[in-house]
Design a protein around this motif. Sequence first.
Motif, short mmCIF file in Angstrom:
data_model
loop_
_atom_site.label_atom_id
_atom_site.label_comp_id
_atom_site.label_asym_id
_atom_site.label_seq_id
_atom_site.Cartn_x
_atom_site.Cartn_y
_atom_site.Cartn_z
N UNK A 66 70.49 17.48 89.26
CA UNK A 66 69.93 18.71 89.85
C UNK A 66 69.78 19.82 88.83
N UNK A 67 70.79 20.00 87.97
CA UNK A 67 70.73 21.11 87.02
C UNK A 67 69.73 20.85 85.90
N UNK A 70 66.41 21.58 87.47
CA UNK A 70 66.16 22.99 87.79
C UNK A 70 66.03 23.84 86.54
N UNK A 71 66.86 23.55 85.54
CA UNK A 71 66.98 24.49 84.42
C UNK A 71 66.29 24.05 83.13
N UNK A 236 71.50 28.98 81.35
CA UNK A 236 71.72 27.53 81.23
C UNK A 236 71.21 27.02 79.89
#
Lengths: 244, 324
Positions: A66-67, A70-71, A236
């Motif tokens: 997910x990260x 997203x990032x 991030x």
Amino acid sequence: MSADTATPPAATAAVLALADDALILSHRLGEWAGHAPVLEEEVALANIALDLLGQARVLLSMAGDEDELAFLREERAFRNLQLVEQPNGDFAHTIARQLYFSLYQHELYTELAAGDGPFAPLAAKAVKETAYHRDHAEQWTLRLGDGTEESRRRMRAALDALWKYTGEMFRPVDGLDVDPAALEARWLAALGRVLEQAGLSLPEGPRTGAWAAGAGREGLHTEPFGRLLAEMQHLHRSHPGASW
Amino acid sequence: MNTPTLTPSGPQGPEATFEDTIARDQRIEPRDWMPDGYRSTLIRQIAQHAHSEIIGMQPEGEWITRAPSLRRKAILFAKVQDEAGHGLYLYSAAETLGADRTDMTARLIDGRQKYSSIFNYPTHTFADVGVIGWFVDGAAICNQVPLCRTSYGPYGRAMVRVCKEESFHQRQGYELLLTMMRGTDEQREMVQDAVNRWWWPSLMMFGPPDADSPNSARSMAWKIKRHSNDELRQRFVDMTVPQAQKLGVTLPDPVLRWNEERGHHDFGAPDWDELKRVVSGDGPCNAERIARRRAAHEEGAWVREAASAHAAKQATRVREGAAA
């Protein structure tokens, strides 16, 4: 990250479309924190944002980490609708955006929940959340449309301004097993009922921008989106590999 | 007061009844008689408590759009949402005393009512979010757990609910710091830097020293407050020192050490002049915090007016429908 801009496989395309819609709208709603017109709306907008973020996390996890998704994706790799990336504007713009999107998302998840595709489990939960979001947007559309002269003027202006981004919701998405034409018909009918009750009418004009070649689903976004990502991803990206 | 037969009344008058209720550790409820000073002290304290929740949304809300993971973003959203809820809860408690939310909001943005000094400090890095959870919510818990037994019923009941959620936030803040301390050197430096900046402002959250706290004696006699500022500050230090050791950070106080005789930690004095400056409006972010609250309120005026106008129209329609 040139690989990111390539067209994803069908299943991933559908996951990212749904995930990015929820992720980006949630982010926009987060910008309201501490700015809402009444405290009750601080609670309500954060609540909706949190629901959407929850949906985004489930969906992104279906496609990978997910990260990372997203990032670390660039603007061209995001598949969200241009509608959800539009700046908050005044409260009427935020409500118009919520109204258009939550009616769409509710119809979409209702259909997905009834099927047996990969999104059915998520949709079964999300449909309850989107019913609440839709209710919230409808109630405020009524209050603003049928409130004061000023609120009516602002609500109408907001509905008009965002109208051109609504056509994109009904373009077919690879891997998303819904009938876009039927979805669009239900959306228009539901929207028409709310606007009529609010003493407003459906905006006129095309529902795709004058320049319709590109859209969010293909990774072609409006200019404010780049700044949104810069803010969202900065920390991030500044600490590669760090855990939080 | 559930036991009217035990309550003295008649010739003794309402004042004696009030004193007796306090003496027996019973609760004062909204319809009970209470001294004007008790009422106004409570309104001031509860309103300022509510304002603190609302202004307190800002320093952490700053990081919602920049949170470095989706999990942390969700946690921040939930926390800021809880704070708005606490504000609503506390405004309701103040309204049981005859205060009005619109008026309290006006007093906040005019600077006539205060909020916790701590929220006038800026959040510079993401570690600040964790340290706010650990220190600021930790200090709030030290203050608020005794308030669950405060003599005014609605306030005490509000605190029960607030404390449950605050404890959760505090654990989440500490957990963020634990995660960062297990991370990169840069992350560890961020945590220590945030600890250094927030330690003394957190100690100031308990208010001035007892000798210099004019309202304390009366609040304690009325059992609004159950412990003095210095007692609560000591409790916070004793609770926090072992947590700092476990985390692997130092607290920026050269005289901090365990005192075997007292069974407590000795610690240095915060800069009380700084506290005075911050409370009087001259802290790092006072102007920004109030300006933002004022802007949200003023820019939202047309929305609130629309909601009222719509509600009035609806009421008229219902009346006319009933009459027809």
